[in-house]
Design a protein around this motif. Sequence first.
Motif, PDB file in Angstrom:
ATOM      1  N   LEU A  99       5.654  -0.955  -5.368  1.00  0.00           N
ATOM      2  CA  LEU A  99       6.672   0.086  -5.500  1.00  0.00           C
ATOM      3  C   LEU A  99       6.402   1.221  -4.511  1.00  0.00           C
ATOM      4  O   LEU A  99       7.306   1.698  -3.827  1.00  0.00           O
ATOM      5  N   TYR A 100       5.139   1.639  -4.435  1.00  0.00           N
ATOM      6  CA  TYR A 100       4.790   2.729  -3.527  1.00  0.00           C
ATOM      7  C   TYR A 100       4.964   2.306  -2.062  1.00  0.00           C
ATOM      8  O   TYR A 100       5.372   3.116  -1.220  1.00  0.00           O
ATOM      9  N   GLN A 101       4.644   1.054  -1.747  1.00  0.00           N
ATOM     10  CA  GLN A 101       4.881   0.576  -0.392  1.00  0.00           C
ATOM     11  C   GLN A 101       6.348   0.709  -0.023  1.00  0.00           C
ATOM     12  O   GLN A 101       6.695   1.187   1.060  1.00  0.00           O
ATOM     13  N   ARG A 102       7.196   0.284  -0.927  1.00  0.00           N
ATOM     14  CA  ARG A 102       8.630   0.319  -0.660  1.00  0.00           C
ATOM     15  C   ARG A 102       9.119   1.749  -0.470  1.00  0.00           C
ATOM     16  O   ARG A 102      10.047   2.004   0.294  1.00  0.00           O
ATOM     17  N   ALA A 103       8.458   2.709  -1.151  1.00  0.00           N
ATOM     18  CA  ALA A 103       8.835   4.117  -1.046  1.00  0.00           C
ATOM     19  C   ALA A 103       8.145   4.811   0.125  1.00  0.00           C
ATOM     20  O   ALA A 103       8.386   5.999   0.367  1.00  0.00           O
ATOM     21  N   GLY A 104       7.283   4.083   0.846  1.00  0.00           N
ATOM     22  CA  GLY A 104       6.582   4.685   1.957  1.00  0.00           C
ATOM     23  C   GLY A 104       5.407   5.559   1.563  1.00  0.00           C
ATOM     24  O   GLY A 104       4.870   6.302   2.395  1.00  0.00           O
ATOM     25  N   LYS A 105       4.968   5.459   0.317  1.00  0.00           N
ATOM     26  CA  LYS A 105       3.824   6.242  -0.166  1.00  0.00           C
ATOM     27  C   LYS A 105       2.560   5.393  -0.025  1.00  0.00           C
ATOM     28  O   LYS A 105       2.069   4.799  -0.981  1.00  0.00           O
ATOM     29  N   LEU A 106       2.042   5.356   1.194  1.00  0.00           N
ATOM     30  CA  LEU A 106       0.982   4.400   1.492  1.00  0.00           C
ATOM     31  C   LEU A 106      -0.348   4.762   0.842  1.00  0.00           C
ATOM     32  O   LEU A 106      -1.107   3.876   0.438  1.00  0.00           O
ATOM     33  N   LYS A 107      -0.678   6.042   0.749  1.00  0.00           N
ATOM     34  CA  LYS A 107      -1.934   6.424   0.104  1.00  0.00           C
ATOM     35  C   LYS A 107      -1.925   6.024  -1.359  1.00  0.00           C
ATOM     36  O   LYS A 107      -2.905   5.502  -1.891  1.00  0.00           O
ATOM     37  N   GLU A 108      -0.792   6.261  -2.034  1.00  0.00           N
ATOM     38  CA  GLU A 108      -0.670   5.887  -3.441  1.00  0.00           C
ATOM     39  C   GLU A 108      -0.693   4.368  -3.590  1.00  0.00           C
ATOM     40  O   GLU A 108      -1.282   3.840  -4.535  1.00  0.00           O
ATOM     41  N   ALA A 109      -0.062   3.676  -2.632  1.00  0.00           N
ATOM     42  CA  ALA A 109      -0.065   2.211  -2.669  1.00  0.00           C
ATOM     43  C   ALA A 109      -1.484   1.675  -2.549  1.00  0.00           C
ATOM     44  O   ALA A 109      -1.882   0.753  -3.273  1.00  0.00           O
ATOM     45  N   ALA A 110      -2.260   2.255  -1.635  1.00  0.00           N
ATOM     46  CA  ALA A 110      -3.647   1.817  -1.465  1.00  0.00           C
ATOM     47  C   ALA A 110      -4.449   2.047  -2.737  1.00  0.00           C
ATOM     48  O   ALA A 110      -5.220   1.171  -3.163  1.00  0.00           O
ATOM     49  N   GLN A 111      -4.272   3.183  -3.371  1.00  0.00           N
ATOM     50  CA  GLN A 111      -5.010   3.481  -4.597  1.00  0.00           C
ATOM     51  C   GLN A 111      -4.667   2.486  -5.705  1.00  0.00           C
ATOM     52  O   GLN A 111      -5.556   2.002  -6.424  1.00  0.00           O
ATOM     53  N   SER A 112      -3.382   2.176  -5.854  1.00  0.00           N
ATOM     54  CA  SER A 112      -2.966   1.237  -6.902  1.00  0.00           C
ATOM     55  C   SER A 112      -3.501  -0.162  -6.626  1.00  0.00           C
ATOM     56  O   SER A 112      -3.969  -0.850  -7.548  1.00  0.00           O
ATOM     57  N   LEU A 113      -3.440  -0.602  -5.379  1.00  0.00           N
ATOM     58  CA  LEU A 113      -3.913  -1.950  -5.050  1.00  0.00           C
ATOM     59  C   LEU A 113      -5.438  -2.035  -5.097  1.00  0.00           C
ATOM     60  O   LEU A 113      -5.990  -3.083  -5.441  1.00  0.00           O
ATOM     61  N   GLU A 114      -6.119  -0.948  -4.781  1.00  0.00           N
ATOM     62  CA  GLU A 114      -7.568  -0.922  -4.957  1.00  0.00           C
ATOM     63  C   GLU A 114      -7.928  -1.068  -6.425  1.00  0.00           C
ATOM     64  O   GLU A 114      -8.902  -1.746  -6.781  1.00  0.00           O
ATOM     65  N   GLU A 115      -7.125  -0.441  -7.292  1.00  0.00           N
ATOM     66  CA  GLU A 115      -7.346  -0.594  -8.737  1.00  0.00           C
ATOM     67  C   GLU A 115      -7.076  -2.026  -9.168  1.00  0.00           C
ATOM     68  O   GLU A 115      -7.809  -2.588  -9.990  1.00  0.00           O
ATOM     69  N   ALA A 116      -6.035  -2.645  -8.601  1.00  0.00           N
ATOM     70  CA  ALA A 116      -5.734  -4.041  -8.935  1.00  0.00           C
ATOM     71  C   ALA A 116      -6.886  -4.957  -8.543  1.00  0.00           C
ATOM     72  O   ALA A 116      -7.269  -5.855  -9.307  1.00  0.00           O
ATOM     73  N   VAL A 117      -7.446  -4.731  -7.352  1.00  0.00           N
ATOM     74  CA  VAL A 117      -8.567  -5.545  -6.888  1.00  0.00           C
ATOM     75  C   VAL A 117      -9.804  -5.313  -7.758  1.00  0.00           C
ATOM     76  O   VAL A 117     -10.566  -6.243  -8.039  1.00  0.00           O
ATOM     77  N   LYS A 118      -9.985  -4.089  -8.204  1.00  0.00           N
ATOM     78  CA  LYS A 118     -11.099  -3.787  -9.108  1.00  0.00           C
ATOM     79  C   LYS A 118     -10.942  -4.549 -10.418  1.00  0.00           C
ATOM     80  O   LYS A 118     -11.918  -5.072 -10.973  1.00  0.00           O
ATOM     81  N   ARG A 119      -9.718  -4.631 -10.907  1.00  0.00           N
ATOM     82  CA  ARG A 119      -9.460  -5.322 -12.166  1.00  0.00           C
ATOM     83  C   ARG A 119      -9.537  -6.839 -12.015  1.00  0.00           C
ATOM     84  O   ARG A 119      -9.958  -7.531 -12.935  1.00  0.00           O
ATOM     85  N   ASP A 120      -9.118  -7.342 -10.879  1.00  0.00           N
ATOM     86  CA  ASP A 120      -9.100  -8.788 -10.652  1.00  0.00           C
ATOM     87  C   ASP A 120      -9.513  -9.070  -9.213  1.00  0.00           C
ATOM     88  O   ASP A 120      -8.670  -9.285  -8.347  1.00  0.00           O
ATOM     89  N   PRO A 121     -10.816  -9.070  -8.914  1.00  0.00           N
ATOM     90  CA  PRO A 121     -11.274  -9.271  -7.538  1.00  0.00           C
ATOM     91  C   PRO A 121     -10.886 -10.626  -6.960  1.00  0.00           C
ATOM     92  O   PRO A 121     -10.871 -10.776  -5.730  1.00  0.00           O
ATOM     93  N   ALA A 122     -10.587 -11.605  -7.815  1.00  0.00           N
ATOM     94  CA  ALA A 122     -10.258 -12.954  -7.340  1.00  0.00           C
ATOM     95  C   ALA A 122      -8.761 -13.169  -7.200  1.00  0.00           C
ATOM     96  O   ALA A 122      -8.281 -14.289  -7.269  1.00  0.00           O
ATOM     97  N   ASN A 123      -8.019 -12.116  -6.983  1.00  0.00           N
ATOM     98  CA  ASN A 123      -6.571 -12.198  -6.852  1.00  0.00           C
ATOM     99  C   ASN A 123      -6.201 -12.125  -5.375  1.00  0.00           C
ATOM    100  O   ASN A 123      -6.249 -11.056  -4.757  1.00  0.00           O
ATOM    101  N   ALA A 124      -5.857 -13.259  -4.781  1.00  0.00           N
ATOM    102  CA  ALA A 124      -5.566 -13.312  -3.345  1.00  0.00           C
ATOM    103  C   ALA A 124      -4.335 -12.491  -2.987  1.00  0.00           C
ATOM    104  O   ALA A 124      -4.269 -11.899  -1.904  1.00  0.00           O
TER     105      ALA A 124
END
Length: 228
Positions: A99-124
């Motif tokens: 959602l943040y990527q689509r809105a151009g909010k790249l810093k917020e997008a990075a934070q959310s996806l970093e959290e996703a990777v933290k929750r599921d490191p094996a998610n390609a």
Amino acid sequence: VMAFKPASCIAVALLLLGGCASAPPPAPVPVEATAAESSVAGAPGVPAAPVVPERAAQQFAQAVAQLEAGRQTDAELELKQLELAYPQFAAPSINLGLLYQRAGKLKEAAQSLEEAVKRDPANALAQTELGLVYRRLGRFKEAEAAYMEALRIDPNYAPAHLNLGVLCDLFLQEPQRALQAFEQYQALSGNGDKRVANWIAELKGRLGSNAPSPPAQPTPPNTSGSAP
């Protein structure tokens, strides 16, 4: 520069909520697109996906409906509530990142996806989307590490090969490696992407070779168990 369509939050929908392992999409996927996850429960060495509470599924469906209706703020609030209420699931964080990527909010997008990777490191998928955001932020080495981690998780995950090719050619100035990544993508996706086929032809002309390239190799497993 080749243009690709932006990612869609809708595509991942409810399947992501319970997914624990990625599967390659059945058709070519543009650089900035995503593919639905598939759960692998009960397989040897693979933990079963967490059971999705009925209330969580309902809330997630509501967030998707809000996205479809263009109510971005409502969808963001719903996904944030889900993220807080269900820390065992990566899906709310992934979709917030999209959602943040689509809105151009790249810093917020990075934070959310970093959290996703933290929750599921094996998610390609999460790793690949994080790499895309890093690339847009100019963090090219981190983007490379995320793509390579996605390929370590799933060497047949076509979108990671495609994104790696773009990164290597346009930003890392590694055309030979880009050629290998694009050819691997084409092999996995059935050679159906004419844009990538044209890019491969241009790269071969630039490199002065029409011979097929060896397939791109993922990095060795991360023995520390941590995501980049």
